[in-house]
Design a protein around this motif. Structure first.
Motif, short mmCIF file in Angstrom:
data_model
loop_
_atom_site.label_atom_id
_atom_site.label_comp_id
_atom_site.label_asym_id
_atom_site.label_seq_id
_atom_site.Cartn_x
_atom_site.Cartn_y
_atom_site.Cartn_z
N THR A 12 0.91 1.13 12.61
CA THR A 12 0.78 -0.33 12.55
C THR A 12 1.82 -0.96 13.47
O THR A 12 2.91 -0.42 13.69
CB THR A 12 0.99 -0.89 11.13
OG1 THR A 12 2.34 -0.66 10.73
CG2 THR A 12 0.04 -0.26 10.13
N ASP A 34 -2.97 -5.67 7.55
CA ASP A 34 -2.60 -6.79 6.69
C ASP A 34 -1.42 -6.40 5.80
O ASP A 34 -0.92 -7.21 5.03
CB ASP A 34 -3.80 -7.32 5.89
CG ASP A 34 -4.39 -6.29 4.94
OD1 ASP A 34 -3.97 -5.11 4.99
OD2 ASP A 34 -5.27 -6.66 4.13
N SER A 35 -0.95 -5.15 5.96
CA SER A 35 0.33 -4.76 5.34
C SER A 35 1.45 -5.67 5.83
O SER A 35 2.52 -5.72 5.24
CB SER A 35 0.67 -3.30 5.69
OG SER A 35 0.57 -3.09 7.08
N ASP A 73 -6.84 -5.93 11.14
CA ASP A 73 -7.37 -5.96 9.78
C ASP A 73 -8.01 -7.30 9.48
O ASP A 73 -7.48 -8.35 9.85
CB ASP A 73 -6.20 -5.77 8.79
CG ASP A 73 -6.21 -4.39 8.16
OD1 ASP A 73 -7.25 -3.71 8.20
OD2 ASP A 73 -5.15 -4.01 7.62
N LYS A 103 -10.89 -3.88 11.17
CA LYS A 103 -10.96 -2.94 10.04
C LYS A 103 -11.18 -3.76 8.78
O LYS A 103 -10.58 -4.82 8.63
CB LYS A 103 -9.67 -2.12 9.94
CG LYS A 103 -9.63 -1.24 8.68
CD LYS A 103 -8.52 -0.20 8.75
CE LYS A 103 -7.17 -0.70 8.32
NZ LYS A 103 -7.11 -1.26 6.95
#
Ligand code: KIV
Length: 264
Positions: A12, A34-35, A73, A103
């Motif tokens: 990421t 989106d972490s 994301d 994603k």
């Protein structure tokens, strides 16, 4: 790469500087995950992440990337509510954010939506297993697929995503043998995180891998550096220098009233 038996690497990234460094390291895929809701924004889940936040960070990663595939994301509620909204939001991540693919999380519940996005010309990566946007339904951040029911559902979901046109699937926190079985069944690559070594590729959250995010380090993470501790030491050294008057010094090009200096 799957056909050639070459493992796929994915990390990421959330900003241009990190993207530039990882691109230089020849990482195949940079995921604007989106972490970032947890790692960058300090929330305790990914649920508060908005389209605006994803667009902001996707643009930054795009700006820092020359070679890697940039996947963005789709955040919570940007695709689950229907195909039209999903297509519009996926399109924005490409058109405004500069991503090459998106994603999204889930299997049978989103397979039709995946198909519609793919038909629009947008490559989609799936995400099965521990899907953090469903953390409350799953009952916490835990391994998924240990029971026969869960394992069968995951295999069906993986098949459905492949049929819907997904070009790859992330498998998060599922038993290693199950990840191997799914990988063998599918033509498209699987990218594992906490899913053992049998996947076609691996992904980690960059901040975990480099030891920058130390609030909670999952067991499956390998820390390749301890940049967090190094930053704390560096910041302490800087503060000590400032307090003692050692910084700035002459060699740092301190401007005087009669000097005209370039900054770089
Ligand atoms: O958001 C994210 O960083 C992810 C990876 C953990 C796969 O989805």
């Amino acid at each position: 790469m799957k056909r050639r038996g070459q493992k796929i690497t994915m990390l990421t990234a959330y900003d241009a500087t990190m993207a530039r460094l990882l691109d230089r390291a020849q990482i195949d895929i940079l995921l604007v995950g989106d972490s970032l809701g947890m790692v960058i924004l300090g929330h305790d889940s990914t649920l508060p992440v908005t389209m605006d936040a994803m667009l902001h960070h996707t643009k930054a990663v795009r700006n820092g990337t020359k070679r890697a595939l940039v996947v963005a994301d789709m955040p919570f509620l940007s695709y689950q509510v229907g195909a039209r909204t999903a297509i519009r939001n996926a399109g924005r991540l490409l058109q405004e954010g500069g991503a090459t693919a998106v994603k999204l999380e889930g299997g049978s519940a989103v397979a039709k939506i995946v198909r519609r996005i793919v038909e629009t010309g947008i490559p989609v990566m799936g995400h099965l297993g521990l899907t953090p946007q469903s953390v409350h339904r799953i009952g916490g951040f835990r391994t998924v697929g240990k029971t026969k029911d869960e394992a069968d559902r995951l295999i069906d979901d993986a098949r459905l995503l492949e049929e819907a046109g997904a070009f790859a699937v992330v498998l998060e926190c599922i038993p290693s043998e199950l990840a191997g079985e799914i990988t063998a069944l599918m033509k498209i690559p699987t990218i594992g995180i906490g899913a053992g070594p049998h996947c076609d590729g691996q992904v980690l959250v960059g901040y975990d891998a480099f030891g920058l995010f130390d609030e909670f380090v999952p067991r499956f993470v390998k820390q390749y550096a301890n940049l967090g501790a190094q930053m704390v030491e560096a910041a302490k050294e800087y503060a000590a220098d400032v307090q003692a008057g050692r910084f700035p010094a002459k060699e740092h090009g301190v401007p005087t009233s009669d000097s005209v200096e370039k900054l770089a």
